[in-house]
Design an enzyme around this catalytic site. Structure first.
Site, PDB file in Angstrom:
ATOM      1  N   ASP A   1       0.852  -1.196   0.000  1.00  0.00           N
ATOM      2  CA  ASP A   1       0.000   0.000   0.000  1.00  0.00           C
ATOM      3  C   ASP A   1       0.884   1.240   0.000  1.00  0.00           C
ATOM      4  O   ASP A   1       1.940   1.253   0.654  1.00  0.00           O
ATOM      5  CB  ASP A   1      -0.894   0.030   1.246  1.00  0.00           C
ATOM      6  CG  ASP A   1      -2.145  -0.830   1.081  1.00  0.00           C
ATOM      7  OD1 ASP A   1      -2.261  -1.530   0.069  1.00  0.00           O
ATOM      8  OD2 ASP A   1      -3.006  -0.777   1.984  1.00  0.00           O
TER       9      ASP A   1
ATOM     10  N   ASP B   1       0.406   4.038   1.388  1.00  0.00           N
ATOM     11  CA  ASP B   1       0.342   4.899   2.582  1.00  0.00           C
ATOM     12  C   ASP B   1       0.943   4.257   3.823  1.00  0.00           C
ATOM     13  O   ASP B   1       0.704   4.717   4.939  1.00  0.00           O
ATOM     14  CB  ASP B   1      -1.114   5.314   2.845  1.00  0.00           C
ATOM     15  CG  ASP B   1      -2.053   4.117   2.945  1.00  0.00           C
ATOM     16  OD1 ASP B   1      -1.577   2.970   2.941  1.00  0.00           O
ATOM     17  OD2 ASP B   1      -3.279   4.344   3.009  1.00  0.00           O
TER      18      ASP B   1
ATOM     19  N   TRP C   1     -13.641  -0.658  -2.162  1.00  0.00           N
ATOM     20  CA  TRP C   1     -12.825  -0.934  -0.978  1.00  0.00           C
ATOM     21  C   TRP C   1     -13.245  -2.216  -0.249  1.00  0.00           C
ATOM     22  O   TRP C   1     -14.420  -2.469  -0.057  1.00  0.00           O
ATOM     23  CB  TRP C   1     -12.925   0.254  -0.003  1.00  0.00           C
ATOM     24  CG  TRP C   1     -12.091   0.052   1.220  1.00  0.00           C
ATOM     25  CD1 TRP C   1     -10.777   0.370   1.384  1.00  0.00           C
ATOM     26  CD2 TRP C   1     -12.522  -0.560   2.431  1.00  0.00           C
ATOM     27  NE1 TRP C   1     -10.360  -0.016   2.640  1.00  0.00           N
ATOM     28  CE2 TRP C   1     -11.410  -0.584   3.303  1.00  0.00           C
ATOM     29  CE3 TRP C   1     -13.736  -1.090   2.869  1.00  0.00           C
ATOM     30  CZ2 TRP C   1     -11.481  -1.116   4.585  1.00  0.00           C
ATOM     31  CZ3 TRP C   1     -13.799  -1.634   4.149  1.00  0.00           C
ATOM     32  CH2 TRP C   1     -12.662  -1.631   4.986  1.00  0.00           C
TER      33      TRP C   1
ATOM     34  N   GLU D   1     -10.535  -7.876  -0.648  1.00  0.00           N
ATOM     35  CA  GLU D   1      -9.566  -8.594  -1.499  1.00  0.00           C
ATOM     36  C   GLU D   1      -8.434  -9.204  -0.673  1.00  0.00           C
ATOM     37  O   GLU D   1      -7.924 -10.276  -1.001  1.00  0.00           O
ATOM     38  CB  GLU D   1      -9.018  -7.682  -2.615  1.00  0.00           C
ATOM     39  CG  GLU D   1      -7.927  -6.709  -2.234  1.00  0.00           C
ATOM     40  CD  GLU D   1      -8.354  -5.621  -1.286  1.00  0.00           C
ATOM     41  OE1 GLU D   1      -9.539  -5.251  -1.305  1.00  0.00           O
ATOM     42  OE2 GLU D   1      -7.508  -5.135  -0.517  1.00  0.00           O
ATOM     43  N   ASP D   2      -8.077  -8.543   0.439  1.00  0.00           N
ATOM     44  CA  ASP D   2      -6.993  -9.083   1.280  1.00  0.00           C
ATOM     45  C   ASP D   2      -7.458 -10.321   2.049  1.00  0.00           C
ATOM     46  O   ASP D   2      -6.709 -11.291   2.203  1.00  0.00           O
ATOM     47  CB  ASP D   2      -6.440  -7.991   2.218  1.00  0.00           C
ATOM     48  CG  ASP D   2      -7.529  -7.203   2.930  1.00  0.00           C
ATOM     49  OD1 ASP D   2      -8.729  -7.455   2.696  1.00  0.00           O
ATOM     50  OD2 ASP D   2      -7.176  -6.330   3.752  1.00  0.00           O
TER      51      ASP D   2
ATOM     52  N   MET E   1       0.720   4.635   9.192  1.00  0.00           N
ATOM     53  CA  MET E   1      -0.178   4.830   8.048  1.00  0.00           C
ATOM     54  C   MET E   1      -0.441   6.323   7.913  1.00  0.00           C
ATOM     55  O   MET E   1      -0.783   6.987   8.894  1.00  0.00           O
ATOM     56  CB  MET E   1      -1.503   4.091   8.248  1.00  0.00           C
ATOM     57  CG  MET E   1      -2.443   4.224   7.065  1.00  0.00           C
ATOM     58  SD  MET E   1      -4.066   3.511   7.376  1.00  0.00           S
ATOM     59  CE  MET E   1      -3.738   1.806   7.008  1.00  0.00           C
TER      60      MET E   1
ATOM     61  N   HIS F   1      -5.558   9.641   6.023  1.00  0.00           N
ATOM     62  CA  HIS F   1      -6.239  10.067   4.790  1.00  0.00           C
ATOM     63  C   HIS F   1      -7.721   9.751   4.897  1.00  0.00           C
ATOM     64  O   HIS F   1      -8.137   8.915   5.690  1.00  0.00           O
ATOM     65  CB  HIS F   1      -5.634   9.368   3.566  1.00  0.00           C
ATOM     66  CG  HIS F   1      -5.851   7.878   3.565  1.00  0.00           C
ATOM     67  ND1 HIS F   1      -6.926   7.280   2.968  1.00  0.00           N
ATOM     68  CD2 HIS F   1      -5.121   6.870   4.102  1.00  0.00           C
ATOM     69  CE1 HIS F   1      -6.842   5.965   3.131  1.00  0.00           C
ATOM     70  NE2 HIS F   1      -5.757   5.691   3.813  1.00  0.00           N
TER      71      HIS F   1
ATOM     72  N   ARG G   1     -11.432   8.668   2.895  1.00  0.00           N
ATOM     73  CA  ARG G   1     -11.766   7.674   1.870  1.00  0.00           C
ATOM     74  C   ARG G   1     -11.692   8.307   0.483  1.00  0.00           C
ATOM     75  O   ARG G   1     -12.123   9.440   0.280  1.00  0.00           O
ATOM     76  CB  ARG G   1     -13.178   7.138   2.125  1.00  0.00           C
ATOM     77  CG  ARG G   1     -13.429   5.832   1.433  1.00  0.00           C
ATOM     78  CD  ARG G   1     -14.739   5.231   1.845  1.00  0.00           C
ATOM     79  NE  ARG G   1     -14.767   4.727   3.207  1.00  0.00           N
ATOM     80  CZ  ARG G   1     -14.138   3.641   3.631  1.00  0.00           C
ATOM     81  NH1 ARG G   1     -13.394   2.944   2.808  1.00  0.00           N
ATOM     82  NH2 ARG G   1     -14.240   3.255   4.879  1.00  0.00           N
TER      83      ARG G   1
HETATM   84  N1  UDH Z   1      -5.298   3.362  -3.394  1.00  0.00           N
HETATM   85  C1  UDH Z   1      -4.929   4.446  -4.179  1.00  0.00           C
HETATM   86  N2  UDH Z   1      -5.880   5.312  -4.592  1.00  0.00           N
HETATM   87  C2  UDH Z   1      -7.193   5.162  -4.282  1.00  0.00           C
HETATM   88  C3  UDH Z   1      -7.561   4.071  -3.480  1.00  0.00           C
HETATM   89  C4  UDH Z   1      -6.600   3.207  -3.037  1.00  0.00           C
HETATM   90  O1  UDH Z   1      -3.750   4.636  -4.492  1.00  0.00           O
HETATM   91  O2  UDH Z   1      -8.010   5.982  -4.711  1.00  0.00           O
HETATM   92  C5  UDH Z   1      -4.274   2.341  -3.046  1.00  0.00           C
HETATM   93  C6  UDH Z   1      -3.186   2.837  -2.120  1.00  0.00           C
HETATM   94  O3  UDH Z   1      -2.009   2.127  -2.361  1.00  0.00           O
HETATM   95  C7  UDH Z   1      -3.765   2.503  -0.767  1.00  0.00           C
HETATM   96  C8  UDH Z   1      -4.365   1.136  -1.057  1.00  0.00           C
HETATM   97  O4  UDH Z   1      -4.880   1.246  -2.366  1.00  0.00           O
HETATM   98  O5  UDH Z   1      -2.777   2.474   0.231  1.00  0.00           O
HETATM   99  C9  UDH Z   1      -5.442   0.719  -0.081  1.00  0.00           C
HETATM  100  O6  UDH Z   1      -6.540   1.642  -0.098  1.00  0.00           O
HETATM  101  P1  UDH Z   1      -6.992   2.469   1.195  1.00  0.00           P
HETATM  102  O7  UDH Z   1      -5.827   3.219   1.727  1.00  0.00           O
HETATM  103  O8  UDH Z   1      -8.203   3.249   0.848  1.00  0.00           O
HETATM  104  O9  UDH Z   1      -7.408   1.347   2.207  1.00  0.00           O
HETATM  105  P2  UDH Z   1      -7.330   1.451   3.764  1.00  0.00           P
HETATM  106  O10 UDH Z   1      -8.060   0.264   4.267  1.00  0.00           O
HETATM  107  O11 UDH Z   1      -8.121   2.813   4.142  1.00  0.00           O
HETATM  108  O12 UDH Z   1      -5.932   1.645   4.190  1.00  0.00           O
HETATM  109  C10 UDH Z   1      -9.482   2.821   4.155  1.00  0.00           C
HETATM  110  C11 UDH Z   1     -10.038   4.246   4.073  1.00  0.00           C
HETATM  111  C12 UDH Z   1      -9.932   4.917   5.403  1.00  0.00           C
HETATM  112  C13 UDH Z   1     -10.908   6.038   5.550  1.00  0.00           C
HETATM  113  C14 UDH Z   1     -10.873   6.486   6.956  1.00  0.00           C
HETATM  114  C15 UDH Z   1     -11.676   7.683   7.199  1.00  0.00           C
HETATM  115  N3  UDH Z   1     -11.479   8.084   8.555  1.00  0.00           N
END
Ligand code: UDH
Length: 289
Positions: free
Chosen positions: A136, A138, A198, A201-202, A228, A231, A233
Protein backbone atom coordinates in the site's frame (compact mmCIF):
# COMPACT_ATOMS: atom_id res chain seq x y z
CA UNK A 1 15.49 8.74 -17.62
CA UNK A 2 14.68 5.08 -17.97
CA UNK A 3 12.84 3.61 -20.85
CA UNK A 4 9.50 2.70 -19.34
CA UNK A 5 9.08 -0.80 -20.61
CA UNK A 6 12.60 -2.13 -20.62
CA UNK A 7 14.49 -2.85 -17.45
CA UNK A 8 18.15 -2.98 -18.43
CA UNK A 9 20.27 -5.35 -16.41
CA UNK A 10 23.00 -3.72 -14.35
CA UNK A 11 26.49 -4.39 -15.42
CA UNK A 12 27.77 -7.17 -13.23
CA UNK A 13 30.76 -5.88 -11.35
CA UNK A 14 32.24 -9.35 -10.85
CA UNK A 15 33.67 -11.00 -7.77
CA UNK A 16 30.79 -9.93 -5.55
CA UNK A 17 30.14 -12.32 -2.74
CA UNK A 18 26.67 -12.85 -1.29
CA UNK A 19 25.53 -10.19 1.18
CA UNK A 20 25.54 -11.17 4.84
CA UNK A 21 22.37 -12.99 5.96
CA UNK A 22 21.74 -10.19 8.44
CA UNK A 23 22.86 -6.94 6.82
CA UNK A 24 25.38 -5.08 9.03
CA UNK A 25 23.81 -1.81 7.90
CA UNK A 26 20.51 -2.30 9.78
CA UNK A 27 19.61 0.46 12.23
CA UNK A 28 16.53 -1.01 13.97
CA UNK A 29 13.60 1.23 15.00
CA UNK A 30 13.16 4.54 13.18
CA UNK A 31 10.61 7.29 12.70
CA UNK A 32 8.92 8.38 9.51
CA UNK A 33 10.91 11.05 7.72
CA UNK A 34 8.14 13.51 6.91
CA UNK A 35 10.26 15.89 4.80
CA UNK A 36 8.51 17.04 1.66
CA UNK A 37 10.65 16.05 -1.30
CA UNK A 38 10.16 15.94 -5.05
CA UNK A 39 10.88 13.03 -7.39
CA UNK A 40 13.71 15.07 -8.85
CA UNK A 41 15.25 15.55 -5.42
CA UNK A 42 15.07 11.81 -4.72
CA UNK A 43 16.58 10.92 -8.08
CA UNK A 44 19.56 13.08 -7.09
CA UNK A 45 19.75 12.01 -3.46
CA UNK A 46 19.62 8.32 -4.23
CA UNK A 47 21.55 8.36 -7.49
CA UNK A 48 24.40 6.29 -6.04
CA UNK A 49 21.88 3.55 -5.23
CA UNK A 50 20.12 2.92 -8.48
CA UNK A 51 20.64 2.39 -12.12
CA UNK A 52 17.64 2.69 -14.38
CA UNK A 53 15.10 2.06 -11.68
CA UNK A 54 16.86 -0.89 -10.10
CA UNK A 55 18.33 -0.42 -6.65
CA UNK A 56 20.88 -2.83 -5.30
CA UNK A 57 23.90 -3.02 -3.04
CA UNK A 58 27.22 -2.04 -4.56
CA UNK A 59 29.50 -4.45 -2.84
CA UNK A 60 27.61 -7.71 -2.44
CA UNK A 61 24.98 -9.84 -4.15
CA UNK A 62 21.53 -9.52 -2.61
CA UNK A 63 19.79 -12.74 -1.61
CA UNK A 64 16.61 -12.12 -3.57
CA UNK A 65 15.52 -9.85 -6.36
CA UNK A 66 12.44 -7.95 -5.21
CA UNK A 67 9.59 -6.39 -7.15
CA UNK A 68 7.69 -3.91 -5.00
CA UNK A 69 4.21 -3.54 -6.48
CA UNK A 70 2.32 -0.41 -5.43
CA UNK A 71 -1.39 -0.07 -6.36
CA UNK A 72 -2.03 3.56 -7.05
CA UNK A 73 -4.42 6.32 -8.01
CA UNK A 74 -4.21 9.97 -7.13
CA UNK A 75 -1.94 9.63 -4.07
CA UNK A 76 1.16 11.46 -5.20
CA UNK A 77 2.00 12.92 -1.79
CA UNK A 78 1.82 9.44 -0.24
CA UNK A 79 4.05 8.06 -2.95
CA UNK A 80 6.70 10.72 -2.37
CA UNK A 81 6.68 10.06 1.35
CA UNK A 82 6.79 6.29 0.88
CA UNK A 83 9.70 6.29 -1.55
CA UNK A 84 11.68 8.79 0.46
CA UNK A 85 11.44 6.41 3.43
CA UNK A 86 11.43 3.03 1.69
CA UNK A 87 14.49 3.57 -0.50
CA UNK A 88 16.90 4.17 2.41
CA UNK A 89 15.12 1.43 4.40
CA UNK A 90 15.69 -1.14 1.63
CA UNK A 91 19.18 0.12 1.04
CA UNK A 92 20.02 -0.62 4.69
CA UNK A 93 18.58 -4.10 4.08
CA UNK A 94 20.95 -4.51 1.11
CA UNK A 95 17.97 -5.29 -1.07
CA UNK A 96 17.93 -5.61 -4.84
CA UNK A 97 14.66 -3.94 -5.69
CA UNK A 98 12.62 -2.52 -8.55
CA UNK A 99 9.50 -0.48 -7.82
CA UNK A 100 6.42 -0.87 -9.97
CA UNK A 101 3.71 1.73 -9.66
CA UNK A 102 0.48 0.29 -11.03
CA UNK A 103 -1.82 3.18 -11.62
CA UNK A 104 -5.50 2.75 -12.43
CA UNK A 105 -6.96 5.32 -14.81
CA UNK A 106 -9.79 7.47 -13.46
CA UNK A 107 -13.32 6.45 -14.34
CA UNK A 108 -13.77 2.86 -13.24
CA UNK A 109 -14.03 1.99 -9.56
CA UNK A 110 -10.69 1.22 -7.93
CA UNK A 111 -9.78 -2.47 -8.06
CA UNK A 112 -6.75 -3.14 -5.89
CA UNK A 113 -6.72 -6.92 -6.36
CA UNK A 114 -6.64 -6.55 -10.13
CA UNK A 115 -3.88 -3.92 -9.93
CA UNK A 116 -1.71 -6.28 -7.89
CA UNK A 117 -2.22 -9.04 -10.44
CA UNK A 118 -1.30 -6.67 -13.25
CA UNK A 119 1.82 -5.58 -11.37
CA UNK A 120 2.90 -9.18 -10.98
CA UNK A 121 2.25 -10.09 -14.63
CA UNK A 122 3.87 -6.95 -16.03
CA UNK A 123 6.93 -7.18 -13.76
CA UNK A 124 7.58 -10.71 -14.97
CA UNK A 125 7.58 -9.46 -18.56
CA UNK A 126 10.37 -7.07 -17.64
CA UNK A 127 12.65 -9.08 -15.38
CA UNK A 128 13.08 -12.11 -13.17
CA UNK A 129 12.03 -11.62 -9.58
CA UNK A 130 12.22 -13.95 -6.61
CA UNK A 131 9.90 -12.07 -4.33
CA UNK A 132 6.89 -9.82 -4.84
CA UNK A 133 6.13 -7.28 -2.15
CA UNK A 134 2.61 -5.88 -2.55
CA UNK A 135 2.74 -2.51 -0.84
CA UNK A 136 0.00 0.00 0.00
CA UNK A 137 1.25 3.47 -0.82
CA UNK A 138 0.34 4.90 2.58
CA UNK A 139 2.29 2.52 4.83
CA UNK A 140 5.77 3.48 6.01
CA UNK A 141 7.83 0.77 7.76
CA UNK A 142 9.44 1.75 11.04
CA UNK A 143 12.00 -0.97 11.68
CA UNK A 144 14.50 -2.14 9.07
CA UNK A 145 14.89 -5.46 10.87
CA UNK A 146 11.55 -6.28 9.25
CA UNK A 147 13.39 -7.79 6.30
CA UNK A 148 11.63 -7.49 2.96
CA UNK A 149 12.26 -11.05 1.81
CA UNK A 150 10.09 -13.99 0.86
CA UNK A 151 10.21 -17.34 2.61
CA UNK A 152 8.59 -20.76 2.53
CA UNK A 153 5.24 -19.19 3.42
CA UNK A 154 3.62 -15.89 2.43
CA UNK A 155 4.74 -13.01 4.64
CA UNK A 156 2.65 -10.35 6.29
CA UNK A 157 4.91 -7.36 6.94
CA UNK A 158 2.53 -4.64 8.17
CA UNK A 159 1.41 -6.33 11.36
CA UNK A 160 1.48 -3.38 13.77
CA UNK A 161 0.11 -0.14 12.31
CA UNK A 162 -0.22 3.09 14.31
CA UNK A 163 -3.88 3.42 13.23
CA UNK A 164 -4.62 0.17 15.07
CA UNK A 165 -2.51 1.01 18.13
CA UNK A 166 0.40 -0.98 16.71
CA UNK A 167 -1.38 -4.31 16.80
CA UNK A 168 -2.99 -6.54 14.20
CA UNK A 169 -6.16 -4.80 12.91
CA UNK A 170 -8.08 -8.06 13.34
CA UNK A 171 -7.21 -11.72 13.62
CA UNK A 172 -6.38 -13.04 10.18
CA UNK A 173 -5.61 -9.65 8.69
CA UNK A 174 -3.42 -10.09 5.62
CA UNK A 175 -3.46 -6.64 4.06
CA UNK A 176 -1.27 -3.57 3.70
CA UNK A 177 2.17 -4.97 2.92
CA UNK A 178 2.53 -8.66 2.05
CA UNK A 179 5.20 -10.72 0.32
CA UNK A 180 4.85 -13.83 -1.81
CA UNK A 181 7.38 -15.67 -3.90
CA UNK A 182 6.67 -16.15 -7.57
CA UNK A 183 5.77 -19.78 -6.89
CA UNK A 184 3.37 -18.86 -4.10
CA UNK A 185 1.60 -16.07 -5.99
CA UNK A 186 1.15 -18.11 -9.15
CA UNK A 187 0.04 -21.18 -7.20
CA UNK A 188 -2.75 -19.25 -5.48
CA UNK A 189 -3.75 -17.70 -8.84
CA UNK A 190 -2.97 -14.23 -7.49
CA UNK A 191 -5.68 -12.02 -6.09
CA UNK A 192 -9.34 -12.11 -7.01
CA UNK A 193 -10.26 -9.50 -9.63
CA UNK A 194 -13.82 -9.24 -8.40
CA UNK A 195 -13.49 -6.95 -5.38
CA UNK A 196 -14.50 -3.69 -6.99
CA UNK A 197 -14.17 -0.84 -4.50
CA UNK A 198 -12.83 -0.93 -0.98
CA UNK A 199 -12.44 -4.08 1.11
CA UNK A 200 -12.31 -7.84 1.03
CA UNK A 201 -9.57 -8.59 -1.50
CA UNK A 202 -6.99 -9.08 1.28
CA UNK A 203 -9.26 -11.50 3.19
CA UNK A 204 -9.82 -13.34 -0.07
CA UNK A 205 -6.07 -13.67 -0.59
CA UNK A 206 -5.78 -15.16 2.87
CA UNK A 207 -8.41 -17.77 1.89
CA UNK A 208 -6.41 -18.55 -1.22
CA UNK A 209 -3.09 -19.05 0.52
CA UNK A 210 -4.53 -21.13 3.36
CA UNK A 211 -6.51 -23.19 0.83
CA UNK A 212 -3.18 -24.13 -0.75
CA UNK A 213 -1.77 -25.24 2.59
CA UNK A 214 0.33 -22.19 3.46
CA UNK A 215 0.32 -20.33 6.73
CA UNK A 216 1.12 -16.66 7.22
CA UNK A 217 4.55 -15.78 8.50
CA UNK A 218 4.83 -12.65 10.68
CA UNK A 219 7.61 -11.05 12.65
CA UNK A 220 6.88 -9.71 16.11
CA UNK A 221 4.89 -6.49 16.50
CA UNK A 222 8.03 -4.64 17.54
CA UNK A 223 9.70 -5.38 14.20
CA UNK A 224 6.56 -5.00 12.10
CA UNK A 225 5.60 -1.45 13.04
CA UNK A 226 4.26 0.93 10.39
CA UNK A 227 2.90 4.43 10.19
CA UNK A 228 -0.18 4.83 8.05
CA UNK A 229 -0.56 8.26 6.49
CA UNK A 230 -3.79 9.81 7.67
CA UNK A 231 -6.24 10.07 4.79
CA UNK A 232 -9.93 10.13 4.07
CA UNK A 233 -11.77 7.67 1.87
CA UNK A 234 -10.97 8.10 -1.82
CA UNK A 235 -13.62 8.94 -4.35
CA UNK A 236 -14.08 5.94 -6.60
CA UNK A 237 -13.11 3.46 -3.88
CA UNK A 238 -16.24 3.31 -1.78
CA UNK A 239 -16.81 0.17 0.33
CA UNK A 240 -17.88 -2.74 -1.82
CA UNK A 241 -21.32 -3.91 -0.59
CA UNK A 242 -20.76 -7.39 -2.07
CA UNK A 243 -17.48 -8.08 -0.31
CA UNK A 244 -18.87 -10.37 2.40
CA UNK A 245 -20.84 -12.46 -0.11
CA UNK A 246 -17.83 -12.70 -2.40
CA UNK A 247 -15.65 -13.86 0.43
CA UNK A 248 -17.98 -16.75 1.24
CA UNK A 249 -17.15 -18.34 -2.12
CA UNK A 250 -13.49 -17.33 -2.24
CA UNK A 251 -12.17 -20.90 -2.37
CA UNK A 252 -14.71 -22.01 -4.94
CA UNK A 253 -13.68 -19.23 -7.33
CA UNK A 254 -9.94 -19.48 -6.75
CA UNK A 255 -9.06 -21.49 -9.84
CA UNK A 256 -11.08 -19.36 -12.27
CA UNK A 257 -10.74 -15.84 -10.84
CA UNK A 258 -7.30 -14.31 -10.61
CA UNK A 259 -4.14 -14.20 -12.68
CA UNK A 260 -5.72 -16.45 -15.29
CA UNK A 261 -8.86 -14.35 -15.83
CA UNK A 262 -7.80 -10.71 -15.71
CA UNK A 263 -8.71 -8.21 -18.45
CA UNK A 264 -6.86 -4.93 -18.76
CA UNK A 265 -5.16 -2.67 -21.20
CA UNK A 266 -2.07 -0.58 -20.70
CA UNK A 267 -2.01 3.14 -21.36
CA UNK A 268 1.29 4.49 -22.37
CA UNK A 269 0.81 8.12 -21.37
CA UNK A 270 2.97 8.95 -18.42
CA UNK A 271 0.96 10.78 -15.84
CA UNK A 272 3.83 11.13 -13.38
CA UNK A 273 7.14 12.43 -14.61
CA UNK A 274 10.64 11.65 -13.39
CA UNK A 275 10.27 7.92 -13.32
CA UNK A 276 13.90 7.03 -12.82
CA UNK A 277 12.88 5.70 -9.44
CA UNK A 278 10.13 3.33 -10.55
CA UNK A 279 8.38 1.76 -13.47
CA UNK A 280 4.99 3.33 -13.98
CA UNK A 281 2.33 1.19 -15.60
CA UNK A 282 -0.97 2.96 -16.15
CA UNK A 283 -3.87 0.62 -16.77
CA UNK A 284 -7.47 0.63 -17.72
CA UNK A 285 -9.32 -2.13 -15.91
CA UNK A 286 -12.55 -3.45 -17.30
CA UNK A 287 -14.48 -4.24 -14.13
CA UNK A 288 -17.44 -5.53 -16.16
CA UNK A 289 -15.73 -8.43 -17.90
N1 UDH B 1 -5.30 3.36 -3.39
C1 UDH B 1 -4.93 4.45 -4.18
N2 UDH B 1 -5.88 5.31 -4.59
C2 UDH B 1 -7.19 5.16 -4.28
C3 UDH B 1 -7.56 4.07 -3.48
C4 UDH B 1 -6.60 3.21 -3.04
O1 UDH B 1 -3.75 4.64 -4.49
O2 UDH B 1 -8.01 5.98 -4.71
C5 UDH B 1 -4.27 2.34 -3.05
C6 UDH B 1 -3.19 2.84 -2.12
O3 UDH B 1 -2.01 2.13 -2.36
C7 UDH B 1 -3.76 2.50 -0.77
C8 UDH B 1 -4.36 1.14 -1.06
O4 UDH B 1 -4.88 1.25 -2.37
O5 UDH B 1 -2.78 2.47 0.23
C9 UDH B 1 -5.44 0.72 -0.08
O6 UDH B 1 -6.54 1.64 -0.10
P1 UDH B 1 -6.99 2.47 1.19
O7 UDH B 1 -5.83 3.22 1.73
O8 UDH B 1 -8.20 3.25 0.85
O9 UDH B 1 -7.41 1.35 2.21
P2 UDH B 1 -7.33 1.45 3.76
O10 UDH B 1 -8.06 0.26 4.27
O11 UDH B 1 -8.12 2.81 4.14
O12 UDH B 1 -5.93 1.65 4.19
C10 UDH B 1 -9.48 2.82 4.16
C11 UDH B 1 -10.04 4.25 4.07
C12 UDH B 1 -9.93 4.92 5.40
C13 UDH B 1 -10.91 6.04 5.55
C14 UDH B 1 -10.87 6.49 6.96
C15 UDH B 1 -11.68 7.68 7.20
N3 UDH B 1 -11.48 8.08 8.56
Amino acid sequence: MMDLFVLPELEESGGHSPCAKLPPTLAGPSQTDTSLVSFRHMVQTFKHLHQNGRFRPRDCQAHQRLAVIIPFRNRKSHLLLLLNNLIPFLSRQQADVTFFLIEQLPGAIFNKGALLNIGYLEALKLGQFDCFIFHDVDLVPLNDKNLYRCGDNPRHFSVAINKFSYSLAYKGNFGGVVGLSMKQYSEVNGNSNLYIGWGGEDDDLLERVTNKGYFISRYSGELSKYDMVNHSRDKGNEPNPFRVKLLELARVRQEVDGLNSIHYSIHYNRTIKDMALFTLITVDIDNDR
